[in-house]
Write a protein that holds these residues in place. Structure first.
Motif, PDB file in Angstrom:
ATOM      1  N   GLU A   1      26.188  -6.309  80.028  1.00 22.16           N
ATOM      2  CA  GLU A   1      25.089  -6.296  80.992  1.00 22.16           C
ATOM      3  C   GLU A   1      23.735  -6.672  80.366  1.00 22.16           C
ATOM      4  OE1 GLU A   1      25.224  -6.421  84.068  1.00 22.16           O
ATOM      5  OE2 GLU A   1      26.511  -4.929  85.020  1.00 22.16           O
ATOM      6  N   SER A   2      23.565  -6.411  79.072  1.00 24.08           N
ATOM      7  CA  SER A   2      22.280  -6.722  78.428  1.00 24.08           C
ATOM      8  C   SER A   2      22.517  -7.112  76.975  1.00 24.08           C
ATOM      9  CB  SER A   2      21.362  -5.500  78.479  1.00 24.08           C
ATOM     10  OG  SER A   2      21.951  -4.456  77.723  1.00 24.08           O
TER      11      SER A   2
ATOM     12  N   THR B   1      18.794  -6.654  82.234  1.00 22.74           N
ATOM     13  CA  THR B   1      19.704  -5.513  82.055  1.00 22.74           C
ATOM     14  C   THR B   1      20.923  -5.575  82.983  1.00 22.74           C
ATOM     15  OG1 THR B   1      18.336  -4.280  83.597  1.00 22.74           O
ATOM     16  CG2 THR B   1      17.951  -3.848  81.247  1.00 22.74           C
ATOM     17  N   ASN B   2      20.968  -6.630  83.811  1.00 24.79           N
ATOM     18  CA  ASN B   2      22.099  -6.768  84.753  1.00 24.79           C
ATOM     19  C   ASN B   2      22.711  -8.167  84.657  1.00 24.79           C
ATOM     20  OD1 ASN B   2      22.135  -4.173  86.046  1.00 24.79           O
ATOM     21  ND2 ASN B   2      20.228  -4.782  87.041  1.00 24.79           N
TER      22      ASN B   2
ATOM     23  N   GLU C   1      30.097  -3.276  81.482  1.00 22.37           N
ATOM     24  CA  GLU C   1      29.100  -2.469  80.753  1.00 22.37           C
ATOM     25  C   GLU C   1      28.783  -3.042  79.365  1.00 22.37           C
ATOM     26  OE1 GLU C   1      31.647  -1.449  83.007  1.00 22.37           O
ATOM     27  OE2 GLU C   1      32.333   0.173  81.703  1.00 22.37           O
TER      28      GLU C   1
ATOM     29  N   TYR D   1      16.601 -12.985  78.217  1.00 29.34           N
ATOM     30  CA  TYR D   1      17.615 -12.059  77.679  1.00 29.34           C
ATOM     31  C   TYR D   1      17.015 -10.797  77.057  1.00 29.34           C
ATOM     32  CZ  TYR D   1      21.005 -15.705  78.601  1.00 29.34           C
ATOM     33  OH  TYR D   1      21.793 -16.622  79.229  1.00 29.34           O
ATOM     34  N   GLU D   2      15.737 -10.875  76.681  1.00 27.77           N
ATOM     35  CA  GLU D   2      15.130  -9.689  76.059  1.00 27.77           C
ATOM     36  C   GLU D   2      14.966  -8.557  77.055  1.00 27.77           C
ATOM     37  OE1 GLU D   2      11.859 -10.193  73.463  1.00 27.77           O
ATOM     38  OE2 GLU D   2      12.665 -12.075  72.668  1.00 27.77           O
ATOM     39  N   ASN D   3      14.715  -8.910  78.318  1.00 25.18           N
ATOM     40  CA  ASN D   3      14.464  -7.869  79.318  1.00 25.18           C
ATOM     41  C   ASN D   3      15.583  -7.686  80.347  1.00 25.18           C
ATOM     42  OD1 ASN D   3      11.797  -7.256  78.318  1.00 25.18           O
ATOM     43  ND2 ASN D   3      11.210  -9.271  79.119  1.00 25.18           N
TER      44      ASN D   3
ATOM     45  N   SER E   1      21.210  -5.736  74.436  1.00 27.11           N
ATOM     46  CA  SER E   1      21.402  -4.533  73.613  1.00 27.11           C
ATOM     47  C   SER E   1      22.821  -3.975  73.753  1.00 27.11           C
ATOM     48  CB  SER E   1      20.359  -3.468  73.938  1.00 27.11           C
ATOM     49  OG  SER E   1      20.444  -3.146  75.294  1.00 27.11           O
ATOM     50  N   ALA E   2      23.411  -4.088  74.962  1.00 29.24           N
ATOM     51  CA  ALA E   2      24.801  -3.629  75.150  1.00 29.24           C
ATOM     52  C   ALA E   2      25.744  -4.493  74.320  1.00 29.24           C
ATOM     53  CB  ALA E   2      25.183  -3.687  76.619  1.00 29.24           C
TER      54      ALA E   2
END
Lengths: 496, 75
Positions: free
Chosen positions: B60-61, B21-22, B57, B17-19, B63-64
């Motif tokens: 997706e990650s 992005t999709n 959106e 989950y840290e990296n 951070s989002a």
């Protein structure tokens, strides 16, 4: 006027000539006119329901955007109004069959009536609800031009069988100033040809066997052949139609949403439903599953269950409640009968069992040290999914639930057994079916391997491309199921 | 961020989950996972994620998701 008729091909040709002769800015008006003609030719005066639905959607969306405080009430009323046409025209007898036994107790009975169903009502009703809800959710601005909204709802390539489109997406190309592009035209032609191949060479051929089997009340081991052939038929019929209409739409530069993504390569039924009738699945997800999941009642229920510290039970509960509505509505959308409700609930029960038993299955896999990453395991998952789907299609095809039970019980029976070639298909027909399915599988496998066959074909030299184009045309002409007295069967999903 | 990743691991362990992005595009998080995730995020951060926030959106990650949580905490 069927999508596979010569009349339809001439209709497209005429529309295309006018479309590209018209000034770019107003080209969409040709689609408004041609869609109206198409609709009237198929459903006559029943166009009035699409017009009324458009007016309701148009007014409600504008009111929602202007009255923030009352927007929930407006949304509820407009959805109920939109649904009322469908409820009366499609589900009246189904609703009455449930009401009448109760009111019969006090001596009242409402007579049953059969209404003519306007073409595409099951599809455009969902599109109208999506449009109003998207404006409510501020995903889209309300459309100010009612004619554009009307064109979107009755756009002729998608009116009979979908795909169920979203205004925000389709309007981008539907009302764009599309230019004629020869490359796109060729690609569209290949897609249309592939759709005709699926429909006329595979689906309608398999349909002869299936229709004869079910109409003549056959039983025994041939039931398995009928189930497999019906699964092939419905897939090639529905996805073939979507290919044809998507290709036709591409001729005007309008991109319809994808409705299939090689569903028979799915490793689970959840995945199958993400790849089969995608636009219905995403509609149910966005407008039923998520709102019910996030409803106060479901969230409260989840909070209570979490206190018991059983993680997977909590996950099961939070999904069980909304998913019931999803599958109930999915079944009911296909038809106004208990059989279709059971068809939907069949998938519901299987999915819920999958979620409930997951920890147990994970443990089983771990104890037996089964490698789940290898090809053989994936193949096992694909075959298991296909088996479940085939049985689901069997429920879908049988007239009643008792027929499902009777035929299933009689599979081992030998009484009245007849040969495979006695149900309308010769050995040559089976050979064509087999080759057709193999060609289809090879193209779909290429898609799984991320190879776009249409794009690859366009990269080839002129001579090779034309050999393929002619091969498609002649395969359809020579091996397609039609002829004197035979009308290409209407598309199965057009009946919904 | 650490707390969001903890929640994600509770919903579906074993992912990077840290990296990633999709998470939605690649099918790592399904709609079933999203519902469980939303209920856990609501509880943990005392927020109210609505249907309107359920756009790809926002999920997706990690951070989002954190951005969404922070936005709702401010409101």
């Amino acid at each position: 006027m069927s999508y596979t008729s010569l009349k339809f091909l001439l209709f497209i040709l005429g529309t295309m000539i006018l479309y590209y002769l018209f000034p770019k800015k107003y080209r969409w008006i040709i689609l408004t006119i041609s869609s109206t003609i198409f609709y009237v030719l198929l459903s006559g005066k029943l166009l009035i329901f699409a017009i009324l639905g458009t007016i309701i959607s148009y007014i409600s969306a504008i009111l929602i955007s202007k009255h923030e405080k009352k927007k929930k009430l407006i949304l509820t009323i407009s959805i109920l109004l939109t649904l009322s046409f469908l409820a009366v025209l499609k589900y009246d007898n189904f609703i009455l069959s449930m009401i009448n036994p109760i009111i019969n107790l006090i001596g009242i009975s409402i007579p049953y009536k059969k209404f003519l169903l306007p073409i595409g009502i099951s599809y455009y009703t969902l599109e109208m609800i999506a449009y109003i809800t998207d404006v409510y959710r501020k995903k889209n601005e309300p459309e100010k031009n009612i004619l554009k909204l009307y064109t979107f709802f009755i756009y002729f390539p998608k009116i009979v069988e979908g795909p169920i489109s979203r205004y925000g997406d389709l309007s981008k190309t539907l009302f764009a100033e599309n230019k004629f592009n020869y490359d796109n035209f060729r690609k569209a032609f290949v897609l249309i040809g592939f759709g005709f191949f699926k429909k006329l060479v595979i689906a309608d051929r398999a349909g002869i066997f299936v229709d004869n089997f079910f109409s003549d009340n056959h039983t025994g081991i041939l039931t398995i052949a009928a189930i497999i052939l019906y699964t092939i038929q419905i897939y090639c019929d529905f996805s073939g139609c979507i290919d044809i209409v998507s290709g036709v739409s591409e001729l005007f530069g309008v991109k319809l949403p994808d409705n299939f993504k090689r569903p028979f390569f799915s490793t689970s039924i959840q995945e199958f439903w993400r790849r089969w009738h995608i636009t219905l699945g995403t509609w149910l997800k966005d407008y039923i599953f998520f709102p019910v999941s996030l409803s106060k009642i479901n969230m409260k229920l989840n909070l209570k269950v979490r206190k018991f510290k059983f993680k997977h039970i909590s996950q099961f509960i939070i999904i069980a409640f909304p998913l019931f509505f999803v599958w109930f509505i999915n079944g009911l959308w296909h038809g106004a009968s208990i059989k279709y409700v059971v068809y939907g609930l069949y998938y519901y029960v299987l999915m819920m069992l999958g979620v409930l038993l997951k920890p147990l299955l994970d443990k089983f896999v771990k104890v037996l040290k089964i490698n789940t990453k290898v090809f053989s395991y994936k193949l096992f998952q694909i075959l298991r999914t296909n088996l479940i789907v085939c049985f689901g299609m069997f429920i879908f095809r049988c007239e009643t639930l008792s027929e499902v039970v009777t035929l299933t019980k009689a599979i081992p029976s030998t009484s009245g057994r007849i040969g495979l070639f006695k149900l309308g298909l010769t050995g040559a027909d089976f050979a064509i079916l087999l080759i057709g399915v193999l060609v289809l599988s090879a193209i779909e496998l290429s898609g799984e391997l991320k190879i776009n066959v249409r794009e690859k074909l366009e990269e080839q030299n002129l001579l090779f491309r034309w050999i393929v184009y002619l091969l498609i045309i002649f395969t359809i002409i020579i091996f397609g199921i039609y002829g004197k007295g035979y009308d290409a069967k209407s598309f199965i999903y057009g009946g919904f | 961020m650490k707390e969001v990743i903890e929640v994600l691991n509770e919903v579906k362990p074993g992912e990077d989950y840290e990296n990633a992005t999709n998470l939605i595009t690649d099918g790592i998080l399904t709609s079933f996972d999203i519902v469980t995730l939303v209920s856990l995020l609501n509880m943990k951060f005392n927020i109210n994620i609505s249907v309107m926030d359920l756009v790809p959106e926002n999920f997706e990650s990690a951070s989002a998701i954190l951005e969404l949580v922070n936005k709702l905490k401010e409101n």
